[in-house]
Design an enzyme around this catalytic site. Structure first.
Site, mmCIF file in Angstrom:
data_model
loop_
_atom_site.group_PDB
_atom_site.id
_atom_site.type_symbol
_atom_site.label_atom_id
_atom_site.label_comp_id
_atom_site.label_asym_id
_atom_site.label_seq_id
_atom_site.Cartn_x
_atom_site.Cartn_y
_atom_site.Cartn_z
ATOM 1 N N GLU A 189 2.261 11.806 46.652
ATOM 2 C CA GLU A 189 3.239 12.858 46.873
ATOM 3 C C GLU A 189 4.569 12.659 46.151
ATOM 4 O O GLU A 189 5.223 13.643 45.826
ATOM 5 C CB GLU A 189 3.498 12.992 48.391
ATOM 6 N N SER A 462 -12.960 19.065 113.387
ATOM 7 C CA SER A 462 -12.921 17.782 114.096
ATOM 8 C C SER A 462 -12.195 16.680 113.330
ATOM 9 O O SER A 462 -12.056 15.565 113.843
ATOM 10 C CB SER A 462 -14.346 17.322 114.421
#
Length: 749
Positions: A189, A462
């Site tokens: 680059e 319960s």
């Protein structure tokens, strides 16, 4: 005095050259342009420098699972440890050449652990081996020499917490970036990066010549600094004005900041792909997005692929266009070879590698939306600057990925044969430390939506009974496990209606021991006991056990006609399982900033709410529930393991519950329909099979409880419930709290 002769002409003035006026005008225009340009440069410098020197990006919070702690005596197998390493993307390599690798030999697993930052600081990369025996971990050796008592693996990254419109990235420091990646990036680059001043005329000319020679665009002329300027401050439009702005910003950046600082910014800013609607920025995240591993572990072919993507992440997308990606990758590899960054052998190995990518979106273990929902809710309640959520903070949770995956699998498989409208919720809790390890909010666990584990408030049936019985057993002079409770018809006026509670089998037994009433989940004796204790006492008990909401209790609440979420039920039973010691359940262990400085650590506040003696008696009864009572299916399925727990069924079979625990883990399961219609399942036939399936697959440890001080095994008359001598006939041998001056009754005739 001399005089001019008549008719003599005056000397002619010399005129200005023809080019003077245009030149003067041009100079004025140039001066104005200079001042405009200088002013604009000053403006740009102020704007760019201030923004670039501060927080340049919104960085998402990183959410981690728990760190797996290893220690001698731990019940963990070699296969389980290897599965954990695979989840962390460790590679099996006998040579162990670098971090992120492991090897296996007979009863040893040797790990080259990665470096990582945890709650208590930095952990360097290190090599250690774990030796196993038949019961688990036998010993741990560092560098295969020094024997130690503790080691741990890095936590799994499970989520990037993005805000709307926020870019996704994972910041890396320049020193964390492999040299091969840096040198290859500059080669492809910007070869003159460390020599130009932000703009490189030579690069422009070189790119022009390369493109003319190739007959197509093969190289760009922008420097890395120009690309950085464009990505951070400008649009992607192709205009002369944008290019001028790009060059000026690049000059400013190069003047104001060091080359290394700019390169690090580029590495973190560059666009590398798209994860559905979210942009993937930076090489740190790019490495995880494509390969699910950190930059430091990338092979040359993987480095070349990432660099190749810079030219066009969409065009060269390796998942959509693998042939294009390989061609581009091999071109980069060729450049690396020609410039001696790779030798011939490395080059040949690299170009022969196939693309080895993880599935899109799988670079994070972000498949746990219900758990992450709980984390996000908890984060909103934590006292720290919420703006830090976009500064790359790290959130360390208690999530156990293995437990979470098993919980989801259990829900999915167990509900396959059920009515498709039946939904589920499940919580897995380390009750000794009040840590939520797994959470399932519905049968479609991989999708975000209504989180039933947190937000569904349903009648608990319960499940409430142990709360009532604990309050009774907390009065040792008044009640014991052998106390006789009346199981006779009962009629009450409640909410302007006559209420006649019935047992499940519609029969009455006369008198029953307290332990039997709980073990067999008898309704009528429970209601009588609750009324005897008083509704305010039951309300206070719920509060002591951890219910934070204020609720009004009617007599029907004694049989579970109150609505709680699975999370709230888990909180109640955390205290029951943890020997009466309450600690608020949590998903978040700690939060640090991006540099590892601690912002929050979960407080370790624990409160003793019930005596160890009364809790021991209750747990004895809950163990009996799983062996001879309503949950005896556990004993049949897992006969070698001791559990405790309680079934729950709401009226008209609308809700099926089970919550229970082994030595370390509490599991709460709920089944029901979102429209609250009946599902036709009890706690034993609906939720309990999921509990059994989870522990069968995940493994369990038997409950071990020792008789506390002031608790002894006492003989009680099976007919009167009074303490008697052990030599009497027809007795119940039960643990009991020693009461001073307790007189033994005579044996029954």
């Amino acid at each position: 005095m001399s005089t001019r002769s008549k008719g003599a002409r005056s000397p002619k003035k010399m005129g200005k050259p023809w080019w003077y006026k245009p030149l003067f005008t041009l100079a004025k225009v140039a001066l104005v342009l200079f001042f405009v340009l200088a002013t604009y440069l000053i403006y740009l410098d102020s704007k760019v420098t201030q923004a670039f020197a501060g927080q340049k990006w919104q960085v998402p919070a990183q959410i981690y699972a728990r760190s797996l702690a290893l220690f001698p005596g731990m019940a963990l197998t070699s296969v389980q440890l290897q599965a954990e390493l695979e989840q962390l993307q460790y590679q099996r390599n006998p040579a162990l050449t670098s971090a992120g690798q492991y090897s296996v030999s007979r009863n040893h697993v040797t790990i080259f652990r990665r470096a990582f930052t945890y709650i208590d600081g930095n952990e360097p990369e290190t090599l250690f081996s774990v030796e196993f025996n038949s019961s688990g971990i036998n010993r741990i050796r560092y560098r295969q020499q020094e024997e130690v008592n503790f080691a741990r693996l890095e936590p799994q990254l499970i989520e990037h917490m993005l805000s709307p419109h926020q870019e996704d990235r994972e910041l890396v420091r320049l020193e964390q970036v492999p040299i091969l990646l840096k040198e290859s990036l500059l080669l492809v680059e910007d070869r003159d990066f460390y020599h130009h001043r932000g703009v490189s005329p030579l690069s422009v000319l070189r790119a022009l010549w390369a493109n003319i020679s190739a007959g197509r665009t093969v190289q760009g002329g922008s420097t890395l600094t120009q690309q950085l300027a464009k990505n951070m401050y400008l649009s992607s439009e192709r205009t002369l004005l944008r290019k001028i702005n790009e060059a000026m910003i690049a000059l400013i950046l190069d003047y104001r900041f060091s080359k290394d600082y700019l390169l690090e910014a580029y590495l973190n800013e560059i666009f590398l792909g798209q994860n559905h609607a979210t942009a993937v920025h930076g090489f740190g995240l790019g490495s995880r997005f494509y390969f699910a591993k950190p930059l430091t572990e990338l092979r040359p072919d993987e480095i070349a692929l990432l660099i190749g993507l810079l030219k066009g992440p969409s065009y060269y997308d390796p998942r959509r266009y693998p042939e294009r990606a390989i061609t581009r990758r091999d071109l980069v590899l060729r450049l690396m070879f020609e410039q001696h960054l790779l030798d011939a052998k490395q080059y040949q190995q690299a170009v022969q590698q196939p693309l080895q990518l993880v599935a899109r979106g799988q670079y994070l273990n972000a498949r746990f939306p219900a758990y992450l929902d709980a984390v996000k809710k908890e984060l909103r309640q934590i006292n720290f600057d919420q703006q830090l959520l976009s500064s790359g903070i790290k959130v360390f949770t208690f999530l156990d990925p293995k437990a979470q995956q098993q919980a989801e699998l259990t829900v999915r498989q167990q509900l396959q044969s059920r009515d498709e409208q039946v939904q589920a919720a499940m919580l897995v809790v380390n009750y000794q430390r009040a840590e939520i390890q797994a959470l399932v909010g519905g049968k479609e666990s991989g999708f975000a939506g209504f989180n039933r584990a947190l937000d569904a408030r349903r009648q608990i049936g319960s499940i409430i009974k142990p709360v009532i019985y604990l309050e009774a057993l907390n009065q040792p002079g008044r009640f014991s496990l052998a106390s006789m409770l009346e199981d006779q018809p009962l009629s009450l006026r409640s909410t302007n209606q006559d209420w006649q509670p019935q047992n499940f089998d519609k029969t009455f037994r006369g008198k029953v021991p307290l332990v039997t009433a709980l073990t067999d989940s008898l309704n009528v004796p429970t209601v009588r006991l609750g009324l005897q204790l008083g509704m305010p006492t039951i309300s206070d008990a719920l509060k002591k056990l951890g219910l934070s909401r204020r609720i009004t209790l009617q007599p029907a609440a004694l049989l579970g006609a109150i609505e709680l979420s699975p999370l709230e039920v888990s909180q109640l039973y955390q205290t029951l399982a943890n020997n009466g010691v309450y600690q608020a359940l949590a998903t978040v262990q700690a939060v640090t900033d991006k540099d590892g400085h601690r912002l929050y650590h979960r407080p370790g506040q624990r409160f003793s709410r019930y005596s160890l003696q009364s809790i021991y008696l209750l747990q004895h009864a809950l163990i009996a529930v799983t062996q001879t009572g309503t949950a005896k299916a556990i004993q049949r399925a897992l006969p070698m393991t001791v559990f405790a727990g309680k079934t729950g069924t709401s009226s008209d079979y609308r809700d099926s519950w089970f919550t229970g625990f082994d030595q370390q883990t509490l599991l709460t399961v709920w089944l029901g329909r979102d429209d609250n219609k009946p599902i036709g399942l009890t706690g034993g036939s609906g939720a309990l099979p999921l509990f059994i399936d989870y522990f069968t697959r995940q493994g369990a440890q038997s409950i071990i409880r020792y008789l506390p001080e002031q608790v002894t095994i006492q003989a009680f008359s099976a007919t009167s419930g009074a303490p008697v001598a052990e030599t009497c006939a027809n007795v119940l041998l039960l643990p009991a709290i020693v009461v001073e001056m307790q007189q033994l009754s005579a044996c029954d005739n």
